[in-house]
Enzyme design. Structure first.
Site, PDB file in Angstrom:
ATOM      1  N   ASP A  70      -3.971  14.668   1.869  1.00  0.00           N
ATOM      2  CA  ASP A  70      -2.874  15.932   1.715  1.00  0.00           C
ATOM      3  C   ASP A  70      -3.268  16.758   0.437  1.00  0.00           C
ATOM      4  OD1 ASP A  70      -2.062  13.884  -0.458  1.00  0.00           O
ATOM      5  OD2 ASP A  70      -0.138  13.492   0.670  1.00  0.00           O
ATOM      6  N   ASN A 137      10.860   8.195   0.057  1.00  0.00           N
ATOM      7  CA  ASN A 137      11.743   8.556   1.381  1.00  0.00           C
ATOM      8  C   ASN A 137      10.814   7.755   2.531  1.00  0.00           C
ATOM      9  OD1 ASN A 137       9.515  10.043   1.491  1.00  0.00           O
ATOM     10  ND2 ASN A 137      10.866  11.820   1.592  1.00  0.00           N
ATOM     11  N   HIS A 139       7.485   8.462   3.277  1.00  0.00           N
ATOM     12  CA  HIS A 139       6.433   9.243   3.794  1.00  0.00           C
ATOM     13  C   HIS A 139       5.151   8.625   3.637  1.00  0.00           C
ATOM     14  CE1 HIS A 139       6.193  11.908  -0.229  1.00  0.00           C
ATOM     15  NE2 HIS A 139       5.457  11.000  -0.217  1.00  0.00           N
ATOM     16  N   GLU A 144       7.028  13.714   6.156  1.00  0.00           N
ATOM     17  CA  GLU A 144       8.180  13.377   5.743  1.00  0.00           C
ATOM     18  C   GLU A 144       8.982  12.955   6.770  1.00  0.00           C
ATOM     19  OE1 GLU A 144       8.660  13.550   2.587  1.00  0.00           O
ATOM     20  OE2 GLU A 144       8.264  15.384   1.587  1.00  0.00           O
TER      21      GLU A 144
HETATM   22  C1  GLP Z   1       3.101  11.810  -2.952  1.00  0.00           C
HETATM   23  C2  GLP Z   1       2.022  11.696  -1.962  1.00  0.00           C
HETATM   24  C3  GLP Z   1       1.663  10.606  -1.222  1.00  0.00           C
HETATM   25  C4  GLP Z   1       1.719   9.285  -2.154  1.00  0.00           C
HETATM   26  C5  GLP Z   1       3.484   9.295  -2.570  1.00  0.00           C
HETATM   27  C6  GLP Z   1       3.735   8.327  -3.602  1.00  0.00           C
HETATM   28  O1  GLP Z   1       3.918  12.723  -2.878  1.00  0.00           O
HETATM   29  N1  GLP Z   1       2.068  12.646  -1.112  1.00  0.00           N
HETATM   30  O2  GLP Z   1       0.484  10.562  -0.617  1.00  0.00           O
HETATM   31  O3  GLP Z   1       1.467   8.225  -1.778  1.00  0.00           O
HETATM   32  O4  GLP Z   1       3.847  10.677  -2.763  1.00  0.00           O
HETATM   33  O5  GLP Z   1       3.390   8.650  -4.857  1.00  0.00           O
HETATM   34  P1  GLP Z   1       3.469   7.714  -6.027  1.00  0.00           P
HETATM   35  O6  GLP Z   1       2.135   6.802  -5.804  1.00  0.00           O
HETATM   36  O7  GLP Z   1       3.173   8.570  -7.215  1.00  0.00           O
HETATM   37  O8  GLP Z   1       4.854   7.175  -5.792  1.00  0.00           O
END
Ligand code: GLP
Length: 242
Positions: A70, A137, A139, A144
């Protein structure tokens, strides 16, 4: 009940990162010219640092082709908050990887960019392993929670929970882009193997919901219960509700 999921629990973030790096490096050693899927976020930073150490000790990652999950939209690739910048700094340069793909955060037509990205993925061949984190959440990528699982790559509005969670990386929440480009659920599920990293108490409830709750688009990561080869590497805090 854990379905097809191989759950590995490590004591802390450092041990989780080391274990995940070892699993990933072993996969690359078995497919040195393979296609691999990368994720951003705070969680895999330690794993990437471990992989850089392994490269210094002789591991070779230079033959792989990578696809990221992403990217924000709009965002410039040299913006320090962009995933393109994160990947260059933390992964591509340190690991010596040159065949890289991310959704283009500057694409003038983001819907078209999703189609193009999906086509590139399809042409590249089998993805050997997709690294994933999980959002607060539930995702995966920027898929989402919603009414349906979004199969295809998509240009999506970010959930308020995601904007709030990611605001820590920006000056303030108003700076977080409101949209993103994300690989869809289908492409994620087509990876031969999935490696999900989860760290910290704050992820305990959502991890339990994803792995043991109903399979529902309200918790996008719950779809992983239907994947034939998922390895979850969690630290004890993240696994505490399982
Ligand atoms: C982000 C990314 C995801 C990631 C997730 C968790 O927004 N889009 O690909 O896995 O949220 O992030 P973190 O590892 O900083 O908790």
């Amino acid at each position: 009940m854990l379905r097809n999921i191989n759950l590995i629990i490590e004591a802390d973030y450092a041990a989780m990162s080391k274990k995940a790096a070892d699993i990933f490096a072993r996969e690359v050693a078995g497919a040195p010219a393979g296609v691999f899927g990368f994720a951003t976020g705070s969680t895999p930073e330690g794993m990437y640092a471990e992989l850089a150490k392994q490269r210094a000790d002789g591991a070779d990652f230079s033959g792989i082709t990578t696809f990221n999950l992403d990217e924000y939209h709009p965002i410039q690739p040299d913006d320090a908050q962009s995933y393109a910048y994160y990947m260059k700094q933390r992964v591509f340069d340190p690991l010596g990887i040159v065949r890289t793909n991310l959704p283009n955060g500057t694409a003038p037509d983001p819907v078209r960019e999703c189609v193009d990205y999906e086509n590139k993925l399809a042409i590249a061949g089998d993805m050997m392993m997709q690294i994933l984190g999980i959002g607060n959440n539930g995702h995966i990528g920027f898929n989402e929670p919603g009414e349906v699982f979004a199969a295809q790559a998509a240009y999506v509005p970010l959930a308020q929970a995601t904007i709030d969670a990611n605001a820590r990386l920006f000056d303030d929440a108003s700076q977080v882009p409101r949209h993103a480009l994300t690989m869809g659920i289908h492409a994620i599920m087509m990876a031969k193997k999935i490696l999900l990293l989860v760290s910290g108490q704050g992820k305990a409830a959502i991890l339990a919901a994803a792995l043991t709750g109903p399979i529902t688009p309200q918790v996008p990561a719950s779809i992983l219960q239907l994947h034939p080869h998922v390895t979850v590497v969690a630290d004890t805090a993240a696994a505490s509700a399982l």
